[in-house]
Design a protein around this motif. Structure first.
Motif, mmCIF file in Angstrom:
data_model
loop_
_atom_site.group_PDB
_atom_site.id
_atom_site.type_symbol
_atom_site.label_atom_id
_atom_site.label_comp_id
_atom_site.label_asym_id
_atom_site.label_seq_id
_atom_site.Cartn_x
_atom_site.Cartn_y
_atom_site.Cartn_z
ATOM 1 N N UNK A 47 9.723 -11.927 2.748
ATOM 2 C CA UNK A 47 8.386 -11.802 2.155
ATOM 3 C C UNK A 47 7.558 -10.723 2.851
ATOM 4 N N UNK A 48 7.783 -10.550 4.134
ATOM 5 C CA UNK A 48 7.077 -9.509 4.892
ATOM 6 C C UNK A 48 7.416 -8.126 4.346
ATOM 7 N N UNK A 49 8.685 -7.882 4.116
ATOM 8 C CA UNK A 49 9.122 -6.580 3.592
ATOM 9 C C UNK A 49 8.531 -6.351 2.197
ATOM 10 N N UNK A 50 8.557 -7.371 1.359
ATOM 11 C CA UNK A 50 8.006 -7.247 0.003
ATOM 12 C C UNK A 50 6.497 -7.009 0.048
ATOM 13 N N UNK A 51 5.785 -7.779 0.879
ATOM 14 C CA UNK A 51 4.321 -7.637 0.970
ATOM 15 C C UNK A 51 3.935 -6.254 1.472
ATOM 16 N N UNK A 52 4.661 -5.731 2.444
ATOM 17 C CA UNK A 52 4.357 -4.384 2.928
ATOM 18 C C UNK A 52 4.584 -3.350 1.832
ATOM 19 N N UNK A 53 5.617 -3.535 1.047
ATOM 20 C CA UNK A 53 5.899 -2.598 -0.044
ATOM 21 C C UNK A 53 4.839 -2.688 -1.142
ATOM 22 N N UNK A 54 4.477 -3.907 -1.533
ATOM 23 C CA UNK A 54 3.559 -4.098 -2.657
ATOM 24 C C UNK A 54 2.092 -3.866 -2.310
ATOM 25 N N UNK A 55 1.679 -4.244 -1.104
ATOM 26 C CA UNK A 55 0.259 -4.220 -0.772
ATOM 27 C C UNK A 55 -0.096 -3.183 0.294
ATOM 28 N N UNK A 56 0.595 -3.244 1.422
ATOM 29 C CA UNK A 56 0.224 -2.377 2.534
ATOM 30 C C UNK A 56 0.482 -0.911 2.210
ATOM 31 N N UNK A 57 1.631 -0.593 1.664
ATOM 32 C CA UNK A 57 1.974 0.806 1.401
ATOM 33 C C UNK A 57 0.972 1.488 0.469
ATOM 34 N N UNK A 58 0.611 0.894 -0.676
ATOM 35 C CA UNK A 58 -0.402 1.563 -1.506
ATOM 36 C C UNK A 58 -1.741 1.737 -0.781
ATOM 37 N N UNK A 59 -2.132 0.743 0.009
ATOM 38 C CA UNK A 59 -3.390 0.849 0.756
ATOM 39 C C UNK A 59 -3.306 1.958 1.800
ATOM 40 N N UNK A 60 -2.166 2.054 2.475
ATOM 41 C CA UNK A 60 -1.963 3.108 3.474
ATOM 42 C C UNK A 60 -2.080 4.489 2.823
ATOM 43 N N UNK A 61 -1.553 4.636 1.631
ATOM 44 C CA UNK A 61 -1.606 5.923 0.932
ATOM 45 C C UNK A 61 -3.004 6.226 0.385
ATOM 46 N N UNK A 62 -3.698 5.198 -0.083
ATOM 47 C CA UNK A 62 -5.021 5.385 -0.670
ATOM 48 C C UNK A 62 -6.097 5.677 0.371
ATOM 49 N N UNK A 63 -5.974 5.112 1.553
ATOM 50 C CA UNK A 63 -6.997 5.276 2.583
ATOM 51 C C UNK A 63 -7.312 6.736 2.926
ATOM 52 N N UNK A 64 -6.338 7.558 3.277
ATOM 53 C CA UNK A 64 -6.699 8.935 3.627
ATOM 54 C C UNK A 64 -7.210 9.734 2.421
ATOM 55 N N UNK A 65 -6.687 9.445 1.240
ATOM 56 C CA UNK A 65 -7.141 10.166 0.044
ATOM 57 C C UNK A 65 -8.612 9.863 -0.215
#
Length: 154
Positions: A47-65
């Motif tokens: 679930x950790x791997x899935x949550x990072x893919x679904x939630x954290x990764x998009x947030x990580x990409x959106x933050x600097x933009x």
């Protein structure tokens, strides 16, 4: 609603998702590891791997933009607190990238142990310690980034 407010809302929401999923994932994974229950550890790692893919990764990409857009639109200089915030964000990212790799490896090791009804390997626990210690500077850095975004010190 103007463009600035839309971008600011996206920035705040993605920061909330980034911090929330980061803390939540860390807490549940750490607690599962402490339980010693291989099946619970396997499921939590999956679930950790899935949550990072679904939630954290998009947030990580959106933050600097969104952050860079806000700095530009608000007319903040490309010095001072925006530079400190970006550097700390990069530090957090530099810690997060190996964490992703570690989480995938720990998931795979937990799957293998659970399939064999075996204890987790020493490699799993080595990865778990590294994962934990990488989280501390990442989390601390993001706390300071939040302070910089809110306080905008001169």
């Amino acid at each position: 609603m103007n463009g600035y407010l839309v971008i600011k809302c996206l920035h705040i929401l993605s920061a909330t998702v980034l911090m929330g999923t980061g803390v939540g994932i860390a807490w549940f994974k750490w607690m599962a590891d402490r339980s010693g229950d291989v099946r619970a550890i396997r499921i939590t790692n999956e679930h950790t791997v899935i949550a990072d893919l679904m939630f954290t990764t998009p947030a990580v990409l959106l933050q600097p933009i969104t952050g860079l857009a806000l700095i530009h639109l608000a007319g903040y200089p490309h010095s001072g607190w925006p530079i400190y915030a970006m550097c700390l964000y990069l530090l957090a990212g530099a810690c997060w990238l190996p964490v992703i790799w570690l989480q995938v490896r720990m998931r795979d090791l937990a799957r293998a142990a659970d399939a064999l009804s075996a204890p987790l390997s020493p490699q799993y626990w080595r990865y778990a310690r590294i994962w934990f210690w990488l989280g501390l500077p990442a989390f601390s850095g993001l706390i300071v980034v939040f302070w910089l975004m809110v306080g905008k010190p001169a």
